[in-house]
Design a protein around this motif. Structure first.
Motif, PDB file in Angstrom:
ATOM      1  N   UNK A 282     -16.344 -88.673  52.907  1.00 41.79           N
ATOM      2  CA  UNK A 282     -15.848 -87.327  52.616  1.00 41.79           C
ATOM      3  C   UNK A 282     -14.316 -87.327  52.531  1.00 41.79           C
ATOM      4  N   UNK A 283     -13.783 -86.714  51.504  1.00 47.90           N
ATOM      5  CA  UNK A 283     -12.332 -86.562  51.385  1.00 47.90           C
ATOM      6  C   UNK A 283     -11.589 -87.824  51.015  1.00 47.90           C
ATOM      7  N   UNK A 284     -12.303 -88.844  50.622  1.00 49.92           N
ATOM      8  CA  UNK A 284     -11.671 -90.120  50.315  1.00 49.92           C
ATOM      9  C   UNK A 284     -11.293 -90.221  48.831  1.00 49.92           C
ATOM     10  N   UNK A 285     -10.199 -90.920  48.574  1.00 54.23           N
ATOM     11  CA  UNK A 285      -9.822 -91.239  47.199  1.00 54.23           C
ATOM     12  C   UNK A 285     -10.086 -92.721  46.999  1.00 54.23           C
ATOM     13  N   UNK A 286     -11.151 -93.029  46.268  1.00 50.96           N
ATOM     14  CA  UNK A 286     -11.515 -94.422  46.061  1.00 50.96           C
ATOM     15  C   UNK A 286     -11.296 -94.788  44.594  1.00 50.96           C
ATOM     16  N   UNK A 287     -10.623 -95.910  44.373  1.00 50.93           N
ATOM     17  CA  UNK A 287     -10.485 -96.360  42.986  1.00 50.93           C
ATOM     18  C   UNK A 287     -11.302 -97.629  42.789  1.00 50.93           C
TER      19      UNK A 287
ATOM     20  N   UNK B 266      -2.856 -94.764  43.842  1.00 54.35           N
ATOM     21  CA  UNK B 266      -3.576 -93.515  44.074  1.00 54.35           C
ATOM     22  C   UNK B 266      -4.499 -93.568  45.293  1.00 54.35           C
ATOM     23  N   UNK B 267      -4.995 -94.757  45.638  1.00 59.20           N
ATOM     24  CA  UNK B 267      -6.214 -94.822  46.443  1.00 59.20           C
ATOM     25  C   UNK B 267      -6.019 -94.908  47.950  1.00 59.20           C
ATOM     26  N   UNK B 268      -7.074 -94.470  48.656  1.00 62.11           N
ATOM     27  CA  UNK B 268      -7.239 -94.824  50.062  1.00 62.11           C
ATOM     28  C   UNK B 268      -7.850 -96.213  50.152  1.00 62.11           C
ATOM     29  N   UNK B 269      -8.807 -96.449  49.259  1.00 64.73           N
ATOM     30  CA  UNK B 269      -9.424 -97.773  49.206  1.00 64.73           C
ATOM     31  C   UNK B 269      -9.591 -98.175  47.746  1.00 64.73           C
ATOM     32  N   UNK B 270      -9.428 -99.478  47.499  1.00 57.65           N
ATOM     33  CA  UNK B 270      -9.611-100.001  46.142  1.00 57.65           C
ATOM     34  C   UNK B 270     -10.816-100.936  46.143  1.00 57.65           C
ATOM     35  N   UNK B 271     -11.771-100.658  45.255  1.00 60.40           N
ATOM     36  CA  UNK B 271     -12.902-101.575  45.105  1.00 60.40           C
ATOM     37  C   UNK B 271     -12.671-102.413  43.850  1.00 60.40           C
ATOM     38  N   UNK B 272     -12.852-103.729  43.982  1.00 61.32           N
ATOM     39  CA  UNK B 272     -12.689-104.616  42.830  1.00 61.32           C
ATOM     40  C   UNK B 272     -14.072-104.984  42.313  1.00 61.32           C
ATOM     41  N   UNK B 273     -14.250-104.849  41.009  1.00 60.55           N
ATOM     42  CA  UNK B 273     -15.539-105.201  40.413  1.00 60.55           C
ATOM     43  C   UNK B 273     -15.452-106.538  39.693  1.00 60.55           C
TER      44      UNK B 273
ATOM     45  N   UNK C 200       0.811 -91.260  53.097  1.00 61.38           N
ATOM     46  CA  UNK C 200       0.957 -90.203  52.108  1.00 61.38           C
ATOM     47  C   UNK C 200       1.849 -89.124  52.690  1.00 61.38           C
ATOM     48  N   UNK C 201       2.529 -88.318  51.900  1.00 59.08           N
ATOM     49  CA  UNK C 201       2.579 -88.396  50.442  1.00 59.08           C
ATOM     50  C   UNK C 201       3.361 -89.619  49.963  1.00 59.08           C
ATOM     51  N   UNK C 202       2.895 -90.165  48.836  1.00 57.19           N
ATOM     52  CA  UNK C 202       3.506 -91.389  48.330  1.00 57.19           C
ATOM     53  C   UNK C 202       4.483 -91.098  47.197  1.00 57.19           C
ATOM     54  N   UNK C 203       5.470 -91.947  47.102  1.00 53.21           N
ATOM     55  CA  UNK C 203       6.414 -91.840  45.989  1.00 53.21           C
ATOM     56  C   UNK C 203       5.929 -92.767  44.874  1.00 53.21           C
ATOM     57  N   UNK C 204       5.157 -92.202  43.977  1.00 52.83           N
ATOM     58  CA  UNK C 204       4.540 -92.978  42.903  1.00 52.83           C
ATOM     59  C   UNK C 204       5.579 -93.714  42.053  1.00 52.83           C
TER      60      UNK C 204
END
Lengths: 275, 266
Positions: free
Chosen positions: B34-39, B203-210, B227-231
């Protein structure tokens, strides 16, 4: 950061519109002038008449009530035939595009029916529906029907599936998808069909009047050619041409409004179909 | 994971292409909290988009299952928003009408629709363009419209399929920044697909590699950048750089594999 923003191209009345019309008038005047000049010099007016003679005849015709009666009859046939054919054509297109199997079953029959030359059917329609305006309306509507039908059918079949999926993901039901996505997405096709078929409504009415009639512009045209009155015949043809330009102008206006969401063509929305 | 919003369990998907069976996904396992940003990053053609089509319910799986809040996804799930790579804005609707479309579908009254759409449009800097049709907007503007059109109806889970893919580099960074701001306000659960590793980490909290096709999850990596991050200056961040190097090593193998070996020579 606005990015590059493309603004709407000028509409039909945008800059250049007046100049365009000036060129059109000049072209028409030039053609008529050459014609007039050639008459009595190289060409016998008996065969081709001449613009001045035709003009005089038109003025004379305008003074007669018969012309307006004929005009009225032909326009009634054209419009009733057009609306009947267009409404049935669009409805059939909408229904068949949703009924896969029925559309496949009917396909060869529709192709065959559409292939019948209407000139061949005209005498039959006159036998079935009489020499009054009814037979002309039916004839005009059969021409309009297939054009609007095919365009509607193809338009609905061609709707981008991604658009439907977007709506579906957002919770739209089938009815909403049809009304809010499929119909507007297909509207350019449907409108093109409606626009292309209008001249055919007039052609249908005229062919019907040629076969058998006691009034109408086609009847009058037939009468004049029978009497070798080329001036009268060409005068009627001019009236038909002016009618077509007027119809088309009205349709262009409606199209511009309905399809205002589309980028304008290089013709500035004044493009007319070539038949 | 007990509080998983989305649970992807051994999901497989095959296609028939010209009479040949193509395995797009070879058993994907992934849990999203819940509430996660996953890329999700992966080489092109690894089945990333297919995975999102399966999660949204637009496409059925050929094996495994997708659970949304514990219930199996069957058919389109309207609690899941889906931002596609092509903006798919309706060309016959103005910007405002496009953004308000989901509210219209839910039969929200017109005044409220208009108010909420205009507020969203202003938030991403598109005020004054409400009456414009999509063809009158630039690619970046259209993609912003595409995103807020999904945010406006507040779906519980948002899928994004390379939404910034077709944009130029500068516009991309600006939109990434804007997306992060919007996300910080709402903290929705997001699954975001990209082939751009910088974007994935930033962007992510977690990055999944495929992996290359048939795609499976190779690794899942937490991004320990506060966060907040300086993109705009994320490249200078030490954590970013180390993670970038690690993930690129993983990804490079897959990119080479996915290319059918013709990159091996270089």
């Amino acid at each position: 950061m606005a990015g590059s923003v493309v603004r709407a191209a000028p509409g039909p009345r945008g800059p250049g519109w007046a100049r365009l019309n000036l060129y059109r008038v000049l072209l028409a005047v030039a053609v008529l002038a050459v014609w007039e000049f050639a008459t009595d010099r190289w060409v016998d007016p008996f065969w081709f008449s001449s613009p001045l003679r035709i003009g005089a005849h038109l003025v004379e015709m305008v003074g007669q009530l018969d012309l307006f009666r004929d005009l009225w009859v032909t326009m009634t046939e054209t419009f009733l035939g057009y609306f009947a054919g267009a409404i049935l054509g669009v409805l059939a297109g909408l229904v068949l595009s949703r009924l896969e199997t029925l559309a496949r079953v009917l396909d060869p029959f529709i192709v065959a029916l559409n292939g019948i030359p209407r000139v061949a059917l005209a005498p039959l329609f006159i036998i079935w529906f009489g020499i009054d305006i009814k037979s002309k309306i039916v004839l005009a509507s059969t021409l309009v029907f297939f054009i609007t039908f095919y365009n509607t059918f193809a338009g609905i079949r061609g709707v981008e599936p991604a658009f439907k999926n977007v709506a579906r993901v957002m919770g739209a039901g089938e009815r909403q998808i049809f009304l809010k996505v499929i119909l507007p997405a297909a509207s350019p096709w449907i409108i093109t069909g409606l626009k292309m078929s209008l001249p055919f409504a007039l052609i249908g009415a005229i062919i019907g009047e040629f076969m058998a009639a006691s009034k109408g512009l086609g009847f009058r045209l037939q009468l004049y050619t029978g009497l070798f009155n080329t001036t009268g015949a060409i005068a009627v043809i001019f009236i038909l041409m002016i009618m077509m330009i007027a119809f088309n102008a009205i349709l262009n206006r409606i199209e511009d409004h309905l399809l205002r969401w589309r980028p304008k063509t290089p013709m500035g929305g004044e493009a007319t179909e070539v038949h | 994971m007990a509080d998983a919003v989305l649970s992807i369990q051994g999901v497989q998907r095959d296609f028939f292409s010209r009479g040949r069976l193509v395995e797009a996904l070879g058993g994907v396992d992934l849990e999203i909290a819940e509430g996660e940003f996953l890329t999700i990053v992966g080489p092109s053609g690894c089945g990333k988009s297919t995975l999102l089509n399966l999660v949204s319910g637009l496409m059925p799986t050929t094996g495994g299952r997708v659970l949304y809040r514990g219930a199996e996804v069957r058919g389109v799930n309207t609690e899941i928003g889906y931002v596609t790579q092509q903006d798919n804005l309706f060309p016959w609707r103005t910007l405002r009408e496009n953004v308000a479309f989901p509210l219209e579908v839910q039969r929200v009254p017109p005044e409220e629709r208009r108010r909420r759409a205009d507020a969203m449009i202003a938030k991403v800097g598109l005020g004054n363009f409400e009456e414009h049709y999509p063809y009158e907007l630039s690619g970046g503007m259209r993609q912003r419209a595409n995103i807020i059109r999904t945010l406006i109806y507040d779906p519980q889970l948002i899928l994004m399929d390379e939404p910034f893919g077709p944009l130029d580099a500068q516009t991309r960074v600006i939109l990434q920044d804007q997306l992060l701001r919007l996300w910080l306000e709402s903290r929705k659960t997001v699954v975001f697909i990209t082939h751009d590793l910088v974007e994935a980490i930033a962007l992510a909290d977690r990055v999944a590699v495929m992996t290359a096709r048939p795609g499976v999850i190779k690794s899942v990596n937490a991004v320990a950048i506060p966060r907040p991050r300086d993109i705009f200056h994320i490249h200078d961040n030490e954590v970013f750089r180390r993670l970038y190097d690690k993930l690129w090593e993983e990804l490079e193998v897959e990119v080479r594999r996915g290319s059918g070996g013709w990159l091996e020579a270089s």
